[in-house]
Design a protein around this motif. Sequence first.
Motif, PDB file in Angstrom:
ATOM      1  N   LYS A   1       1.136  -1.234  -0.494  1.00  0.00           N
ATOM      2  CA  LYS A   1       0.220   0.576   0.472  1.00  0.00           C
ATOM      3  C   LYS A   1       0.867   1.271   0.448  1.00  0.00           C
ATOM      4  O   LYS A   1       0.243   1.874  -0.116  1.00  0.00           O
ATOM      5  CB  LYS A   1      -1.038   0.086   1.083  1.00  0.00           C
ATOM      6  N   VAL A   2       2.434   1.319   0.239  1.00  0.00           N
ATOM      7  CA  VAL A   2       2.724   2.167   0.143  1.00  0.00           C
ATOM      8  C   VAL A   2       4.157   2.128  -0.445  1.00  0.00           C
ATOM      9  O   VAL A   2       4.658   1.383  -0.874  1.00  0.00           O
ATOM     10  CB  VAL A   2       3.588   2.482   1.682  1.00  0.00           C
ATOM     11  N   GLU A   3       4.212   3.685  -1.033  1.00  0.00           N
ATOM     12  CA  GLU A   3       5.120   3.788  -2.333  1.00  0.00           C
ATOM     13  C   GLU A   3       5.296   5.207  -1.814  1.00  0.00           C
ATOM     14  O   GLU A   3       4.792   6.369  -1.616  1.00  0.00           O
ATOM     15  CB  GLU A   3       4.918   4.103  -3.548  1.00  0.00           C
ATOM     16  N   ILE A   4       6.999   5.146  -2.501  1.00  0.00           N
ATOM     17  CA  ILE A   4       7.691   6.985  -1.972  1.00  0.00           C
ATOM     18  C   ILE A   4       7.534   7.262  -3.718  1.00  0.00           C
ATOM     19  O   ILE A   4       8.207   6.981  -4.719  1.00  0.00           O
ATOM     20  CB  ILE A   4       8.917   6.597  -1.800  1.00  0.00           C
ATOM     21  N   VAL A   5       7.308   8.244  -3.725  1.00  0.00           N
ATOM     22  CA  VAL A   5       7.810   9.473  -5.169  1.00  0.00           C
ATOM     23  C   VAL A   5       8.271  10.617  -5.105  1.00  0.00           C
ATOM     24  O   VAL A   5       8.226  11.255  -3.982  1.00  0.00           O
ATOM     25  CB  VAL A   5       6.167   9.518  -5.553  1.00  0.00           C
ATOM     26  N   ARG A   6       9.401  10.842  -5.540  1.00  0.00           N
ATOM     27  CA  ARG A   6      10.529  11.607  -5.476  1.00  0.00           C
ATOM     28  C   ARG A   6      10.551  12.750  -6.561  1.00  0.00           C
ATOM     29  O   ARG A   6      10.346  11.833  -7.963  1.00  0.00           O
ATOM     30  CB  ARG A   6      11.517  10.979  -5.479  1.00  0.00           C
ATOM     31  N   PHE A   7      10.513  13.578  -6.394  1.00  0.00           N
ATOM     32  CA  PHE A   7       9.629  14.810  -7.192  1.00  0.00           C
ATOM     33  C   PHE A   7      11.645  16.064  -7.955  1.00  0.00           C
ATOM     34  O   PHE A   7      11.791  16.329  -6.880  1.00  0.00           O
ATOM     35  CB  PHE A   7       8.470  15.490  -7.466  1.00  0.00           C
ATOM     36  N   PRO A   8      12.150  16.425  -8.959  1.00  0.00           N
ATOM     37  CA  PRO A   8      12.485  17.263  -8.779  1.00  0.00           C
ATOM     38  C   PRO A   8      12.471  18.482  -8.444  1.00  0.00           C
ATOM     39  O   PRO A   8      11.407  18.562  -9.019  1.00  0.00           O
ATOM     40  CB  PRO A   8      13.134  16.946 -10.451  1.00  0.00           C
ATOM     41  N   THR A   9      13.611  18.962  -7.802  1.00  0.00           N
ATOM     42  CA  THR A   9      13.299  20.879  -8.215  1.00  0.00           C
ATOM     43  C   THR A   9      13.925  21.461  -8.536  1.00  0.00           C
ATOM     44  O   THR A   9      14.952  20.772  -9.853  1.00  0.00           O
ATOM     45  CB  THR A   9      12.881  20.696  -6.475  1.00  0.00           C
ATOM     46  N   THR A  10      14.205  22.944  -8.262  1.00  0.00           N
ATOM     47  CA  THR A  10      15.521  23.317  -8.915  1.00  0.00           C
ATOM     48  C   THR A  10      16.358  22.976  -9.131  1.00  0.00           C
ATOM     49  O   THR A  10      17.115  23.416  -9.487  1.00  0.00           O
ATOM     50  CB  THR A  10      14.629  24.773  -8.338  1.00  0.00           C
ATOM     51  N   SER A  11      16.803  23.058  -7.250  1.00  0.00           N
ATOM     52  CA  SER A  11      17.983  22.612  -7.465  1.00  0.00           C
ATOM     53  C   SER A  11      18.470  21.111  -7.570  1.00  0.00           C
ATOM     54  O   SER A  11      17.685  19.790  -7.462  1.00  0.00           O
ATOM     55  CB  SER A  11      18.512  23.342  -6.066  1.00  0.00           C
ATOM     56  N   LYS A  12      19.499  20.163  -7.864  1.00  0.00           N
ATOM     57  CA  LYS A  12      19.350  18.906  -8.131  1.00  0.00           C
ATOM     58  C   LYS A  12      20.160  18.150  -7.538  1.00  0.00           C
ATOM     59  O   LYS A  12      20.312  17.126  -7.401  1.00  0.00           O
ATOM     60  CB  LYS A  12      20.144  18.542  -9.225  1.00  0.00           C
ATOM     61  N   ILE A  13      20.678  18.794  -6.456  1.00  0.00           N
ATOM     62  CA  ILE A  13      21.388  18.103  -5.256  1.00  0.00           C
ATOM     63  C   ILE A  13      21.160  18.252  -3.839  1.00  0.00           C
ATOM     64  O   ILE A  13      19.641  19.170  -3.457  1.00  0.00           O
ATOM     65  CB  ILE A  13      22.831  19.044  -4.936  1.00  0.00           C
ATOM     66  N   TYR A  14      21.529  17.387  -2.767  1.00  0.00           N
ATOM     67  CA  TYR A  14      20.889  17.502  -1.338  1.00  0.00           C
ATOM     68  C   TYR A  14      21.138  18.662  -0.607  1.00  0.00           C
ATOM     69  O   TYR A  14      21.979  19.672  -0.909  1.00  0.00           O
ATOM     70  CB  TYR A  14      21.706  16.371  -0.497  1.00  0.00           C
ATOM     71  N   LEU A  15      20.153  19.736  -0.335  1.00  0.00           N
ATOM     72  CA  LEU A  15      20.197  20.699   0.731  1.00  0.00           C
ATOM     73  C   LEU A  15      19.712  20.098   1.271  1.00  0.00           C
ATOM     74  O   LEU A  15      18.149  19.297   1.923  1.00  0.00           O
ATOM     75  CB  LEU A  15      18.720  21.544  -0.116  1.00  0.00           C
ATOM     76  N   ALA A  16      20.432  21.595   2.782  1.00  0.00           N
ATOM     77  CA  ALA A  16      19.750  21.168   3.902  1.00  0.00           C
ATOM     78  C   ALA A  16      17.954  21.730   4.304  1.00  0.00           C
ATOM     79  O   ALA A  16      18.039  22.548   3.511  1.00  0.00           O
ATOM     80  CB  ALA A  16      21.215  21.775   5.247  1.00  0.00           C
ATOM     81  N   LYS A  17      17.848  21.787   5.718  1.00  0.00           N
ATOM     82  CA  LYS A  17      15.807  22.106   5.654  1.00  0.00           C
ATOM     83  C   LYS A  17      16.641  23.735   5.720  1.00  0.00           C
ATOM     84  O   LYS A  17      15.031  24.184   5.583  1.00  0.00           O
ATOM     85  CB  LYS A  17      15.167  22.130   6.629  1.00  0.00           C
ATOM     86  N   GLU A  18      17.933  24.483   5.963  1.00  0.00           N
ATOM     87  CA  GLU A  18      17.566  26.225   5.632  1.00  0.00           C
ATOM     88  C   GLU A  18      17.435  26.604   4.543  1.00  0.00           C
ATOM     89  O   GLU A  18      17.244  27.441   4.131  1.00  0.00           O
ATOM     90  CB  GLU A  18      18.757  26.220   6.504  1.00  0.00           C
ATOM     91  N   ASP A  19      17.351  25.458   3.696  1.00  0.00           N
ATOM     92  CA  ASP A  19      17.795  26.005   2.619  1.00  0.00           C
ATOM     93  C   ASP A  19      16.261  25.113   1.070  1.00  0.00           C
ATOM     94  O   ASP A  19      15.993  25.637   0.450  1.00  0.00           O
ATOM     95  CB  ASP A  19      18.845  25.548   1.439  1.00  0.00           C
ATOM     96  N   LEU A  20      15.266  24.785   2.187  1.00  0.00           N
ATOM     97  CA  LEU A  20      14.682  24.283   1.346  1.00  0.00           C
ATOM     98  C   LEU A  20      13.455  24.899   0.721  1.00  0.00           C
ATOM     99  O   LEU A  20      12.375  24.576  -0.332  1.00  0.00           O
ATOM    100  CB  LEU A  20      13.314  22.848   2.054  1.00  0.00           C
ATOM    101  N   HIS A  21      13.512  26.780   1.154  1.00  0.00           N
ATOM    102  CA  HIS A  21      12.030  27.136   0.917  1.00  0.00           C
ATOM    103  C   HIS A  21      12.402  27.913  -0.388  1.00  0.00           C
ATOM    104  O   HIS A  21      11.466  27.791  -1.170  1.00  0.00           O
ATOM    105  CB  HIS A  21      12.442  28.546   1.703  1.00  0.00           C
TER     106      HIS A  21
END
Length: 690
Positions: free
Chosen positions: A73-93
Amino acid sequence: MFILHVALQGCLRGHDVEYGITADTGGHIRYLLDPVEASAKSPLIDRVVIATRHFGSEHGMSYAQPREQVSAKVEIVRFPTTSKIYLAKEDLHTETQSFAGALAGFIEGEPTKPDMIHAHYADAAVVAEIVQDRLGIPFIFTAHSLGRVKKHAVQSDGSDWRGLAERIAAEEMAAAKASAIIASSRDEAEVQYAHYDHYAPGHIRVLPPGSDLERFANAHSTKDVRGAIDRFLVDATKPQLLAIARPVRKKNLAALVTAFGESAELRERANLVLIAGSRDDYTDLDGDMADTVRDLLHLIDRYDLYGSVAYPKTHRSEDIPAIYAYARERRGIFVNPALNEPFGLTLLEASAVGLPIIATDSGGPNDIVEMCRNGVLVDPRSPKAITQAALSILDDQQLWDRFASQGRIAVKNYDWTRHASRYHGLIQSLLTPKPLVSRPSQLLICDIDNTLVGCEDCMQVFGDWHSKEDQLAFGVATGRSFHSAMAILEQQDAPRPQVMITSVGSEIYHLDPNGTTYSADLEWRAIVSRGWNREAAHEALLDLEGIHPQAPLEQRSHKLSYFSDGSAGVVQRVKARLEARNLRCSVIHSHARYLDILPIRASKGTAVDFVRNRYSLSKDAVFVAGDSGNDIEMLRTMPQAIIVANFSDDLANLPSLAHSYVAREKYARGIIEGVLHFRNQSRETCAPAS
């Protein structure tokens, strides 16, 4: 139901999560995956999707996988955003707009829309609000931790302010627009959110996380764990002070090391074991983790703690139960000194293993210690307080035994199955609200503790009876705060009250048309505020013998709460002190232990009468029920007063309550008995003469 979770932060995958791999890959991810797993087991749930970011990372290719099927019943779906790299929470806005667009497009392409979106952390709330505006799907919000709390912390220690303004603005928006907010603890609901402009207590539900505690309850140490820790210690048989936390400043491990280092007595009595994430070279760690580990190593060196402190570089997640058991087998203590702990899963795990706990007095540990009574709360900024608490437990073997045995309560009360059931009930009630009794012909207001609750069988009977009462509006009047009252009502499966009179009558809340959230009665707030000077009352009683303040969490804007010694004349001494300062207040004493100071216009009695007038009912249409001294005003005010059989404070013999009906039945059965008695009495009075 189809539930869509939105969680942008950290390295999120369905299996083998590497906790601590980044500063944002911590307990909140576990708090997402574990309840999702429990939720998916319910027949009420058809589908669960977790929406997160798609990015490339040195941490592995898992996070660039567009879709991951976690279970049936459970699926993870990942969506690309403007940045393509890992970002810390302070930068996710910077990524919320692009993420929201991708998510909305995904939903529009699905055969069925989600029934509810659950946003985790502030950035996800921004996404959920955009999708709600575009597609009309409601959302609920879990903060996990709050920006205003973080702001206070960084003002104190000079940490990074980055991203806080955006985070706080997003949290304000969520408080205003979410259908409901889920908090982990009363501290979060009543103290932390109170700093927000859109704070509405009745829109927040305290829904504690659970944990897979059974595997901890039966844990034993292993050879590998003993070897990993013993190699650091000169005398590995000593009791252990154990801490398990990510090495970040807010976890405040430095205060624990300082407490240990500055107390020769504590070092003589115990060893210190720090399980602080996993690392190869600490200088490669993310965020403030490298600085935190460096500071811990510096303190160990400064106090020359070699041989009495263990600090393994790595551990496996499957070893955690054995690590707790290692400390229990040496009659140790688990310590969580975090500056603020939104909930405290490690405290539950330690409790289940049978370890006494010392925990921060800021956040969820208040609820855990109140429930389990298996440890001590301390000011996390006071190493001396940590030392004193540790020595008090280590020096009292009976106290250690009692705290250790009380941990079993955690296994019973904090599990994911219970959490999932309450969670589903919340969502269902938002999606399909039950109609309110808009024009009741009668009103029942009853106390909670030892009146409505106290007997599971009685509560079930009451629920069945209440469900057939179409014209009876049901409410409660309690000394508890709103969230404390709601928590006990939901734990006991009580009917949802249409009105809640809380904090000994100083606050009133009405059920909203959605049948789930509540709104504070601002007219009542204005009434009780007249002439109320909380600070002056507090100062007047500072040095009065026979009373001492209850915990900060029990204090309210219109209520001061104390413990009394129950001595003769304590109430008169309090009244005299207040009158000497020209302060007119209500003084309520109950169970020979609890003493509340309220505005002169506030009491359960005046609050019930206010609600009665709001419903345009006569006094003869109102039933009130109680069991103790803080119910006297309510019982005295209404002619149809019910005293349940298990009463205290000599209620049945008070001249002012001579009109009351004293039930033969206890708890909720006594309430029903009293209502039926007065109804029968009314019918006999109205019956025509033969």
